[in-house]
Scaffold this motif. Sequence first.
Motif, PDB file in Angstrom:
ATOM      1  N   SER A   1      -4.144   4.713 -10.504  1.00 45.40           N
ATOM      2  CA  SER A   1      -4.632   4.629  -9.131  1.00 45.40           C
ATOM      3  C   SER A   1      -5.479   5.862  -8.832  1.00 45.40           C
ATOM      4  N   ASP A   2      -6.217   5.828  -7.741  1.00 46.83           N
ATOM      5  CA  ASP A   2      -7.033   6.978  -7.360  1.00 46.83           C
ATOM      6  C   ASP A   2      -6.166   8.214  -7.150  1.00 46.83           C
ATOM      7  N   ASP A   3      -5.000   8.027  -6.524  1.00 46.57           N
ATOM      8  CA  ASP A   3      -4.106   9.162  -6.295  1.00 46.57           C
ATOM      9  C   ASP A   3      -3.606   9.737  -7.616  1.00 46.57           C
ATOM     10  N   GLU A   4      -3.278   8.860  -8.570  1.00 54.16           N
ATOM     11  CA  GLU A   4      -2.803   9.327  -9.874  1.00 54.16           C
ATOM     12  C   GLU A   4      -3.905  10.078 -10.619  1.00 54.16           C
TER      13      GLU A   4
ATOM     14  N   ARG B   1       4.667  17.679  -8.374  1.00 59.88           N
ATOM     15  CA  ARG B   1       3.721  17.027  -7.482  1.00 59.88           C
ATOM     16  C   ARG B   1       4.048  15.558  -7.266  1.00 59.88           C
ATOM     17  N   SER B   2       4.688  14.940  -8.243  1.00 63.53           N
ATOM     18  CA  SER B   2       4.988  13.514  -8.133  1.00 63.53           C
ATOM     19  C   SER B   2       6.417  13.258  -7.680  1.00 63.53           C
TER      20      SER B   2
ATOM     21  N   HIS C   1       0.815  -1.213   0.000  1.00 64.65           N
ATOM     22  CA  HIS C   1       0.000   0.000   0.000  1.00 64.65           C
ATOM     23  C   HIS C   1       0.849   1.263   0.000  1.00 64.65           C
ATOM     24  N   THR C   2       2.123   1.145   0.418  1.00 62.67           N
ATOM     25  CA  THR C   2       2.953   2.345   0.506  1.00 62.67           C
ATOM     26  C   THR C   2       3.994   2.413  -0.590  1.00 62.67           C
TER      27      THR C   2
ATOM     28  N   THR D   1       4.016   4.399  -6.835  1.00 55.73           N
ATOM     29  CA  THR D   1       3.420   3.971  -8.084  1.00 55.73           C
ATOM     30  C   THR D   1       4.441   4.088  -9.209  1.00 55.73           C
TER      31      THR D   1
ATOM     32  N   GLN E   1      -6.423  11.722  -9.272  1.00 53.44           N
ATOM     33  CA  GLN E   1      -6.625  13.022  -8.630  1.00 53.44           C
ATOM     34  C   GLN E   1      -5.519  13.988  -9.006  1.00 53.44           C
ATOM     35  N   ARG E   2      -4.281  13.514  -8.997  1.00 58.97           N
ATOM     36  CA  ARG E   2      -3.146  14.381  -9.333  1.00 58.97           C
ATOM     37  C   ARG E   2      -3.235  14.871 -10.778  1.00 58.97           C
TER      38      ARG E   2
END
Length: 327
Positions: free
Chosen positions: A251-254, A56-57, A21-22, A25, A256-257
């Motif tokens: 992914s959800d984070d990707e 941001r990444s 999970h951590t 990506t 959103q970013r």
Amino acid sequence: MKRSIGKFLVGTVAALTVLAHTAPTEARDYRLGTIVPAGHLWNQAAQRMNDALSERSGGEDGVSVFPAGQLGDESQMVQQLQTGALDMAFLTIADVTNRVPDFGALYAPFLVEDVAGANKVLASEPAQALLGRLPKEMGVVGIDYGIATMRQIMTNFPVDDISDLAGRKMRITPFKPFRDFYNILGIAPTPMPLPEVYDALANGQVDAMDIDPELILNFKFYERADHLLLTNHSMFPMVGLVSGRVWASLSDDEKQRLRETMREQLAWVRQQYEEQEPQMIEKIRTTGIEVKPVDQSFFPGVVAKWEEIWADQKPLTDELRAVAASE
């Protein structure tokens, strides 16, 4: 001993779960295509997107920009988005309208007066709702709208009345809303890639063009056509698209970013055009060509006739006109 082994296995599984999970990506280099020349504001926004996304990444993600139709015309890029061969694109909504006709309501003649009015309409619920239809109807994700400056008419001959344009060949972006507009006026709509227009004005392939001030300056069309009618007859929206296949892999984070970064840059584009359009027109004036403002009365009856052809979109057009007219 068995209890110790059990504790070890449980601890190991828990650790692996946490790592799963951590773990960072996969780094992504998104490919983004446009049809406009390299110095165009849309490409500047795409480069700004690269910088912001990289920051941001933590340097993991970026955007490679392919301007000037390097990846094909808009129809070809849409096909690439649908297959996942292309990640993203900043495109006019011309080809989108060919596939989802309701987008044509955004090109209704004299819907808005200027870029500020266009930006207001594009931010409205009816316009935003159109974007929500794109995943199902086109296989792409519409993030938000950008825009170009308002459409004008440029000719290589003087125009005192709309009848002076009758039978003339008008270079247009190849899609139905503009074809209908010029057909109503008795003008011959002539689709043609932008890089070919400069010479076409000299050799008689076209007599005039439907164009915006930025492209007049970028392509130096004032060297070939010395009469500009400031008509503001249509806004010219752009849309930021992401491949549906690519979007599904994020992914959800990707997601959103990517969404936040693209939306910020499209907002920057809209604001830049609102601020810079008057400056562009003044720069065109300094070239010495004739610049003649005209209003809707120069095109008698065209709005009603256009909306009759686009009767299926009339309810949406009425909603958009109500937004444009609101305080």
